[in-house]
Write a protein that holds these residues in place. Sequence first.
Motif, short mmCIF file in Angstrom:
data_model
loop_
_atom_site.label_atom_id
_atom_site.label_comp_id
_atom_site.label_asym_id
_atom_site.label_seq_id
_atom_site.Cartn_x
_atom_site.Cartn_y
_atom_site.Cartn_z
N GLU A 5 0.80 -1.24 0.00
CA GLU A 5 0.00 0.00 0.00
C GLU A 5 0.82 1.28 0.00
O GLU A 5 0.45 2.25 -0.69
N ASP A 30 -3.00 -4.18 -2.84
CA ASP A 30 -2.04 -4.56 -1.81
C ASP A 30 -2.16 -6.06 -1.59
O ASP A 30 -3.09 -6.54 -0.96
N THR A 68 -0.63 -7.97 0.29
CA THR A 68 -0.48 -8.44 1.67
C THR A 68 -1.81 -8.39 2.42
O THR A 68 -1.94 -8.98 3.49
N ARG A 69 -2.78 -7.67 1.87
CA ARG A 69 -4.08 -7.52 2.54
C ARG A 69 -5.20 -8.26 1.82
O ARG A 69 -6.22 -8.58 2.45
N ARG A 70 -5.00 -8.48 0.54
CA ARG A 70 -6.09 -9.11 -0.23
C ARG A 70 -5.48 -9.87 -1.40
O ARG A 70 -4.58 -9.36 -2.08
#
Length: 320
Positions: free
Chosen positions: A183, A199, A201-203
């Motif tokens: 992000e 991102d 790492t988040r989705r």
Amino acid sequence: MSDRTMRAVTINEFGGPDVLTTGRIARPEPLPTEVLVRVHAAGINPVDWKTRAGHGMAGLQTLPLILGWDVSGVVEEVGFGVTTLAPGDEVYAMPWFPRPAGAYAEFVTAPSRQFARKPDSLSHVEAAALPLAALTAWQALVDTARVTGGQRVLVHAAAGGVGHLAVQIAKHLGAEVIATAREPRHTWLKELGADETIDYTRRRFEEATGDVDVVIDLIGDADDTDARSVSVTRRGGLVVSIPSGVSDALADAARQKSVRTSPLLVEPDAAALAAIARLVDSGTLRVEVERTFPLEQAADAHRLGETNRTRGKLVLDLAQ
């Protein structure tokens, strides 16, 4: 000290960053059709530290070895038969790849027609960050995928050396660009032309996008990124898998969905470098240099590069 010697970073064995040592060696002499270039800056790429560790292109090299392929500098001498360049010309290139080019040194020799004139608007440090990364992006998007206006292009690892250039080249070709990166890089990537940012790492990216015509996969089989990319690619679309080629998992997933796949290994290409220079000088393409190092700190540059957290490129500045 004889002026026929030069500073260079060599390795005598494959291993960690500490195998990189700086010393003086005989400088090369240009053969017919070759030029001798005084190196002002040398770009650093993941293939450098992978090869140093015994992976990457290590199987094609012999020891002792001078690493590096990205060069920006000034023509010092020309060999017999050279007609396109002359002493004093500012040039940049990715010579010889995947054979050794010896860019971590004060001089390199290579065929004259593997060099292009350096973009006028860039310093040597900036120009040295371009060749391997920009040629990889160009050959993936222009020559392999043949991207056209209106297509959707997904670029994995978009904040890296190849990725941030691929975003811009895809946008120049008229594509809608989706970029995966952490992000904190999103605002910058949108400034470069990304229409969507994810991102990872988040989705998971396959939950965030779809109906993609071309995937430029700069991650490969790590976390099954290559095979997972098929799920967001349209029937008949293309996944270009760059770091590790087409894995069995990617090939199987692609067959099931009628998606095309292609490996890619970048090649020297002076004509493409000339086109890239025009894009740079027109303001269409810009290169990001996160940090420079003197030649003697090549090991520190490798340590930073291996974190895989850099924005854009790292460069050895021989003027430091």
